[in-house]
Write a protein that holds these residues in place. Structure first.
Motif, PDB file in Angstrom:
ATOM      1  N   TYR A   1      17.733 -15.620   1.920  1.00 16.43           N
ATOM      2  CA  TYR A   1      17.165 -14.640   0.985  1.00 16.43           C
ATOM      3  C   TYR A   1      15.838 -14.112   1.547  1.00 16.43           C
ATOM      4  N   ILE A   2      15.819 -12.816   1.828  1.00 13.46           N
ATOM      5  CA  ILE A   2      14.616 -12.187   2.399  1.00 13.46           C
ATOM      6  C   ILE A   2      13.988 -11.298   1.322  1.00 13.46           C
ATOM      7  N   VAL A   3      12.800 -11.660   0.877  1.00  5.19           N
ATOM      8  CA  VAL A   3      12.117 -10.826  -0.126  1.00  5.19           C
ATOM      9  C   VAL A   3      10.976 -10.073   0.549  1.00  5.19           C
ATOM     10  N   MET A   4      11.027  -8.741   0.454  1.00  6.01           N
ATOM     11  CA  MET A   4       9.937  -7.913   0.961  1.00  6.01           C
ATOM     12  C   MET A   4       8.927  -7.768  -0.162  1.00  6.01           C
ATOM     13  N   ASP A   5       7.878  -8.565  -0.089  1.00  7.01           N
ATOM     14  CA  ASP A   5       6.915  -8.625  -1.184  1.00  7.01           C
ATOM     15  C   ASP A   5       5.750  -7.683  -0.905  1.00  7.01           C
ATOM     16  N   ASN A   6       5.611  -6.668  -1.772  1.00  3.48           N
ATOM     17  CA  ASN A   6       4.481  -5.730  -1.652  1.00  3.48           C
ATOM     18  C   ASN A   6       3.636  -5.746  -2.930  1.00  3.48           C
ATOM     19  N   HIS A   7       3.898  -6.738  -3.786  1.00  6.71           N
ATOM     20  CA  HIS A   7       3.100  -6.935  -5.002  1.00  6.71           C
ATOM     21  C   HIS A   7       3.089  -5.695  -5.904  1.00  6.71           C
ATOM     22  N   VAL A   8       4.226  -4.947  -5.882  1.00  8.30           N
ATOM     23  CA  VAL A   8       4.299  -3.746  -6.725  1.00  8.30           C
ATOM     24  C   VAL A   8       5.763  -3.311  -6.819  1.00  8.30           C
TER      25      VAL A   8
ATOM     26  N   SER B   1      -1.947   0.335 -14.767  1.00 10.92           N
ATOM     27  CA  SER B   1      -2.455  -0.948 -15.312  1.00 10.92           C
ATOM     28  C   SER B   1      -3.979  -0.899 -15.264  1.00 10.92           C
ATOM     29  N   PRO B   2      -4.568  -0.005 -16.102  1.00  6.18           N
ATOM     30  CA  PRO B   2      -6.028   0.158 -16.059  1.00  6.18           C
ATOM     31  C   PRO B   2      -6.746  -1.161 -16.314  1.00  6.18           C
ATOM     32  N   GLY B   3      -7.634  -1.515 -15.415  1.00  2.58           N
ATOM     33  CA  GLY B   3      -8.390  -2.769 -15.556  1.00  2.58           C
ATOM     34  C   GLY B   3      -7.617  -3.989 -15.092  1.00  2.58           C
ATOM     35  N   GLY B   4      -6.369  -3.786 -14.677  1.00  4.55           N
ATOM     36  CA  GLY B   4      -5.540  -4.918 -14.228  1.00  4.55           C
ATOM     37  C   GLY B   4      -4.746  -5.503 -15.375  1.00  4.55           C
ATOM     38  N   THR B   5      -3.746  -6.287 -15.054  1.00  7.92           N
ATOM     39  CA  THR B   5      -2.902  -6.877 -16.109  1.00  7.92           C
ATOM     40  C   THR B   5      -3.563  -8.105 -16.708  1.00  7.92           C
ATOM     41  N   GLY B   6      -4.427  -8.760 -15.944  1.00 11.56           N
ATOM     42  CA  GLY B   6      -5.029 -10.004 -16.408  1.00 11.56           C
ATOM     43  C   GLY B   6      -4.037 -11.164 -16.411  1.00 11.56           C
ATOM     44  N   VAL B   7      -2.864 -10.932 -15.832  1.00  8.74           N
ATOM     45  CA  VAL B   7      -1.822 -11.966 -15.879  1.00  8.74           C
ATOM     46  C   VAL B   7      -1.751 -12.677 -14.521  1.00  8.74           C
ATOM     47  N   ARG B   8      -1.705 -13.986 -14.579  1.00 11.63           N
ATOM     48  CA  ARG B   8      -1.650 -14.813 -13.385  1.00 11.63           C
ATOM     49  C   ARG B   8      -0.452 -14.434 -12.503  1.00 11.63           C
ATOM     50  N   SER B   9      -0.652 -14.447 -11.161  1.00 11.61           N
ATOM     51  CA  SER B   9       0.452 -14.102 -10.251  1.00 11.61           C
ATOM     52  C   SER B   9       1.427 -15.262 -10.114  1.00 11.61           C
TER      53      SER B   9
ATOM     54  N   PRO C   1      -3.981 -10.238 -10.711  1.00  8.80           N
ATOM     55  CA  PRO C   1      -4.306  -9.907 -12.113  1.00  8.80           C
ATOM     56  C   PRO C   1      -5.357  -8.801 -12.252  1.00  8.80           C
ATOM     57  N   ASP C   2      -6.203  -8.644 -11.239  1.00 11.32           N
ATOM     58  CA  ASP C   2      -7.279  -7.649 -11.370  1.00 11.32           C
ATOM     59  C   ASP C   2      -6.967  -6.347 -10.627  1.00 11.32           C
TER      60      ASP C   2
ATOM     61  N   MET D   1       9.701   1.566  -5.854  1.00 15.81           N
ATOM     62  CA  MET D   1      10.679   2.615  -6.172  1.00 15.81           C
ATOM     63  C   MET D   1      10.355   3.343  -7.471  1.00 15.81           C
ATOM     64  N   THR D   2       9.848   2.634  -8.467  1.00 11.54           N
ATOM     65  CA  THR D   2       9.593   3.268  -9.768  1.00 11.54           C
ATOM     66  C   THR D   2       8.122   3.681  -9.923  1.00 11.54           C
ATOM     67  N   LYS D   3       7.443   3.787  -8.792  1.00  3.43           N
ATOM     68  CA  LYS D   3       6.135   4.435  -8.706  1.00  3.43           C
ATOM     69  C   LYS D   3       4.927   3.622  -9.123  1.00  3.43           C
ATOM     70  N   GLY D   4       4.969   2.327  -8.821  1.00  2.89           N
ATOM     71  CA  GLY D   4       3.707   1.605  -8.835  1.00  2.89           C
ATOM     72  C   GLY D   4       3.377   0.712 -10.006  1.00  2.89           C
ATOM     73  N   GLN D   5       4.388   0.251 -10.753  1.00  4.16           N
ATOM     74  CA  GLN D   5       4.062  -0.711 -11.823  1.00  4.16           C
ATOM     75  C   GLN D   5       3.756  -2.076 -11.210  1.00  4.16           C
ATOM     76  N   PRO D   6       2.921  -2.868 -11.879  1.00  2.00           N
ATOM     77  CA  PRO D   6       2.647  -4.227 -11.377  1.00  2.00           C
ATOM     78  C   PRO D   6       3.905  -5.087 -11.428  1.00  2.00           C
ATOM     79  N   SER D   7       3.995  -5.991 -10.472  1.00  2.00           N
ATOM     80  CA  SER D   7       5.139  -6.915 -10.400  1.00  2.00           C
ATOM     81  C   SER D   7       4.619  -8.329 -10.660  1.00  2.00           C
ATOM     82  N   PRO D   8       5.503  -9.340 -10.630  1.00  2.00           N
ATOM     83  CA  PRO D   8       5.014 -10.718 -10.872  1.00  2.00           C
ATOM     84  C   PRO D   8       4.021 -11.201  -9.813  1.00  2.00           C
ATOM     85  N   THR D   9       4.033 -10.614  -8.604  1.00  6.66           N
ATOM     86  CA  THR D   9       3.091 -11.089  -7.584  1.00  6.66           C
ATOM     87  C   THR D   9       1.828 -10.228  -7.497  1.00  6.66           C
TER      88      THR D   9
END
Ligand SMILES: Cc1ncc(C[n+]2csc(CCOP(=O)(O)OP(=O)(O)O)c2C)c(N)n1
Ligand code: SF4
Length: 278
Positions: free
Chosen positions: A123-130, A151-159, A144-145, A133-141
């Motif tokens: 399993y090869i995951v290309m991780d770009n932390h975003v 995501s103005p100000g960041g999600t504040g959610v732990r990676s 937080p800032d 394809m759907t134009k830049g929403q935050p992902s789980p990685t």
């Protein structure tokens, strides 16, 4: 006299299809495709004995750019499809490719259980932390800032920490690679394919369009200071405490791949189907 030509030697070009990638110029995924085709030439398995399976996302386009069998499925379900394929056709080399959104958000549950089942695939995951394809929403990685339009100000959610989660869930091979070093990434991918069981590679692959600051990863990536361990506790401690840029094979275990009983000579999907007939 038989005038059939001997099979041509396999080179990276043998694994590249005629489709031109439509990624943004400079996207890290170009290098991952190059690393994958180099690795496939190294392991010298012909394209018709390999299946590349993906979900949805920029990174998930990879199957079409290879000459192997490909399956571009639905978002987050690549590992489920690949597991079924490998169990039904244990003779195939099965490789799954995708992004952090596909693999850790919508596909997160499949990720845990694919590690746990330990079916022999890579399993090869290309991780770009975003989500590229759907134009830049935050992902789980995503950090937080990370401050962005969406995501103005960041999600504040732990990676999410994919490597340590893979290890805790039972993956038999855990590595980190960097798209900026396609030769090094090719070596790691070849080792992962050869390693029995579920092999997971987290490839840091910059999205230069939505995360242009990731160009700096080139300055941060460095070889892991020590080689792979087969001790999961030691690997977990190293992975939890490294700087996030240690590149190399970090854990190589010896768990027996699932399923031990399927794929024995003489076993076939038809025999399995017969077991379930009423
Ligand atoms: C069921 C479903 N939900 C949402 C989407 C929209 N969608 C397509 S790709 C994607 C995220 C892709 O991100 P990632 O896997 O990180 O890949 P990248 O594009 O960054 O390579 C999303 C949310 C979809 N196609 N299907
Ligand atoms: S949006 Fe990002 S991940 Fe998608 S092709 Fe462009 S650079 Fe690559």
């Amino acid at each position: 006299m038989n005038d059939l030509a001997p099979p041509a030697a396999l080179t990276p070009a043998s694994f590249k299809s005629a489709y031109k990638p439509i990624w943004c110029p400079g996207c890290g995924d170009f290098s991952v495709l190059s690393a994958l085709t180099k690795a496939l030439a190294k392991i010298a398995v012909p394209p018709e004995q390999i299946a590349v399976v993906s979900g949805i996302g920029c990174s998930s386009r990879i199957p079409a750019y290879t000459t192997c069998y490909g399956f571009h499925g639905v978002h987050g379900r690549a590992l489920a499809a690949a597991t079924g394929l490998k169990v039904a056709r244990p003779d195939l080399t099965v490789i799954v490719t995708g992004g952090d959104g596909d693999g850790y958000s919508i596909g997160g549950n499949h990720f845990l259980h694919a590690c746990r089942r330990n079916v022999d695939m890579t399993y090869i995951v290309m991780d770009n932390h975003v989500y590229g394809m759907t134009k830049g929403q935050p992902s789980p990685t995503t950090e937080p800032d990370w401050d962005s339009k969406l995501s103005p100000g960041g999600t504040g959610v732990r990676s999410f920490h994919p490597l340590v989660i893979a290890l805790a869930s039972g993956a038999n091979f855990v590595a980190r690679a960097f798209a900026g070093d396609p030769n090094g990434a090719a070596d790691i991918i070849a080792q992962a394919i050869r390693h029995p069981g579920f092999a997971f590679i987290e490839v840091l692959s910059p999205c230069i369009t939505f995360r242009p600051e990731q160009r700096e990863w080139k300055q941060h990536a460095h070889p892991a200071p020590v080689g792979a361990t087969d001790d999961p506790a030691r690997a977990a401690r190293r992975i939890m405490t490294d700087d996030g840029f240690n590149i190399g094979v970090l854990y190589a275990g010896s768990r027996r791949p699932y399923p031990a009983h399927v794929g024995k000579p003489g076993e076939s999907p038809a025999n399995l189907e017969a077991e379930f007939e009423l």
